[in-house]
Design a protein around this motif. Sequence first.
Motif, PDB file in Angstrom:
ATOM      1  N   ARG A  84      97.439  40.253 -12.458  1.00  0.00           N
ATOM      2  CA  ARG A  84      97.766  38.980 -13.105  1.00  0.00           C
ATOM      3  C   ARG A  84      96.642  37.992 -12.829  1.00  0.00           C
ATOM      4  N   GLY A  85      96.303  37.195 -13.846  1.00  0.00           N
ATOM      5  CA  GLY A  85      95.222  36.235 -13.655  1.00  0.00           C
ATOM      6  C   GLY A  85      94.867  35.515 -14.936  1.00  0.00           C
ATOM      7  N   TRP A  86      93.554  35.346 -15.157  1.00  0.00           N
ATOM      8  CA  TRP A  86      93.103  34.548 -16.301  1.00  0.00           C
ATOM      9  C   TRP A  86      91.650  34.868 -16.587  1.00  0.00           C
ATOM     10  N   CYS A  87      91.246  34.774 -17.859  1.00  0.00           N
ATOM     11  CA  CYS A  87      89.859  34.957 -18.272  1.00  0.00           C
ATOM     12  C   CYS A  87      89.415  33.745 -19.081  1.00  0.00           C
ATOM     13  N   GLN A  88      88.161  33.366 -18.919  1.00  0.00           N
ATOM     14  CA  GLN A  88      87.638  32.231 -19.677  1.00  0.00           C
ATOM     15  C   GLN A  88      87.569  32.541 -21.161  1.00  0.00           C
ATOM     16  N   THR A  89      87.135  33.755 -21.531  1.00  0.00           N
ATOM     17  CA  THR A  89      87.120  34.173 -22.936  1.00  0.00           C
ATOM     18  C   THR A  89      87.842  35.507 -23.081  1.00  0.00           C
ATOM     19  N   GLY A  90      88.549  35.670 -24.200  1.00  0.00           N
ATOM     20  CA  GLY A  90      89.219  36.928 -24.505  1.00  0.00           C
ATOM     21  C   GLY A  90      90.505  37.169 -23.760  1.00  0.00           C
ATOM     22  N   ASP A  91      91.033  36.186 -23.068  1.00  0.00           N
ATOM     23  CA  ASP A  91      92.240  36.366 -22.267  1.00  0.00           C
ATOM     24  C   ASP A  91      93.411  36.859 -23.122  1.00  0.00           C
ATOM     25  N   CYS A  92      94.190  37.797 -22.573  1.00  0.00           N
ATOM     26  CA  CYS A  92      95.311  38.377 -23.334  1.00  0.00           C
ATOM     27  C   CYS A  92      96.632  38.135 -22.623  1.00  0.00           C
ATOM     28  N   GLY A  93      96.936  36.888 -22.381  1.00  0.00           N
ATOM     29  CA  GLY A  93      98.210  36.550 -21.758  1.00  0.00           C
ATOM     30  C   GLY A  93      98.181  36.616 -20.249  1.00  0.00           C
ATOM     31  N   GLY A  94      96.980  36.568 -19.660  1.00  0.00           N
ATOM     32  CA  GLY A  94      96.886  36.519 -18.213  1.00  0.00           C
ATOM     33  C   GLY A  94      97.124  37.832 -17.501  1.00  0.00           C
ATOM     34  N   VAL A  95      96.872  38.971 -18.183  1.00  0.00           N
ATOM     35  CA  VAL A  95      97.063  40.280 -17.552  1.00  0.00           C
ATOM     36  C   VAL A  95      95.801  41.122 -17.725  1.00  0.00           C
ATOM     37  N   LEU A  96      95.566  42.018 -16.758  1.00  0.00           N
ATOM     38  CA  LEU A  96      94.432  42.933 -16.851  1.00  0.00           C
ATOM     39  C   LEU A  96      94.645  43.972 -17.939  1.00  0.00           C
ATOM     40  N   GLU A  97      95.856  44.550 -17.998  1.00  0.00           N
ATOM     41  CA  GLU A  97      96.194  45.577 -18.982  1.00  0.00           C
ATOM     42  C   GLU A  97      96.751  44.898 -20.229  1.00  0.00           C
TER      43      GLU A  97
END
Length: 255
Positions: A84-97
Amino acid sequence: MSTKMSHLTTCLVFFLLAFVTYTYASGVFEVHNNCPYTVWAAATPVGGGRRLERGQSWWFWAPPGTKMARIWGRTNCNFDGAGRGWCQTGDCGGVLECKGWGKPPNTLAEYALNQFSNLDFWDISVIDGFNIPMSFGPTKPGPGKCHGIQCTANINGECPGSLRVPGGCNNPCTTFGGQQYCCTQGPCGPTELSRWFKQRCPDAYSYPQDDPTSTFTCTSWTTDYKVMFCPYGSAHNETTNFPLEMPTSTLEVSK
């Protein structure tokens, strides 16, 4: 008894042959990170997500009939041990998978396997904006439009001020909305901003109805594909041709 056993053996052999044929006829995708920074690769509806350091590859299999599929890279991510987390670009709902699509801006590799006429359809799209240079294509090119394509221009560096966001260059639909840019209510044509993207990445989708110059096809069942982030090893490159033979890499494999 022997007749029943023979019949059972025949059925088992047939099942195994069908299983092997189906498995190895599916599209095999390699996603390779050649960027000088970490990329958190994402793929839906098949794949999920994977952290890739420079030189690492992630492989997955997509079955025939897979459609509306996307592969993209996420940048500047931070995930905990539970993914669980966050990405600056391309984030998909705060999950790795990833289970859903990424948040713009993100450069997209899109595909649909074994569609009409037994063809795979695939493309690179900047309709959702641009964050990472990308190449995409069959591992063994074929006739016609079955060959590698790329989008590697310095879009982040040259991005118009109205589209510039942290980590990438946004798309006009996300920024301004409306039929002119989003094409949600019937036919539409290119705009000044979509032409700006098209001039820099002529093989990529620059607006939703940019089909004639942006859709590529290969024969189904026999074609595997490779997506590469930063194909030239830097943040951007203006070169027009790229090899699909990639450097020796550390492989991470999933099904």
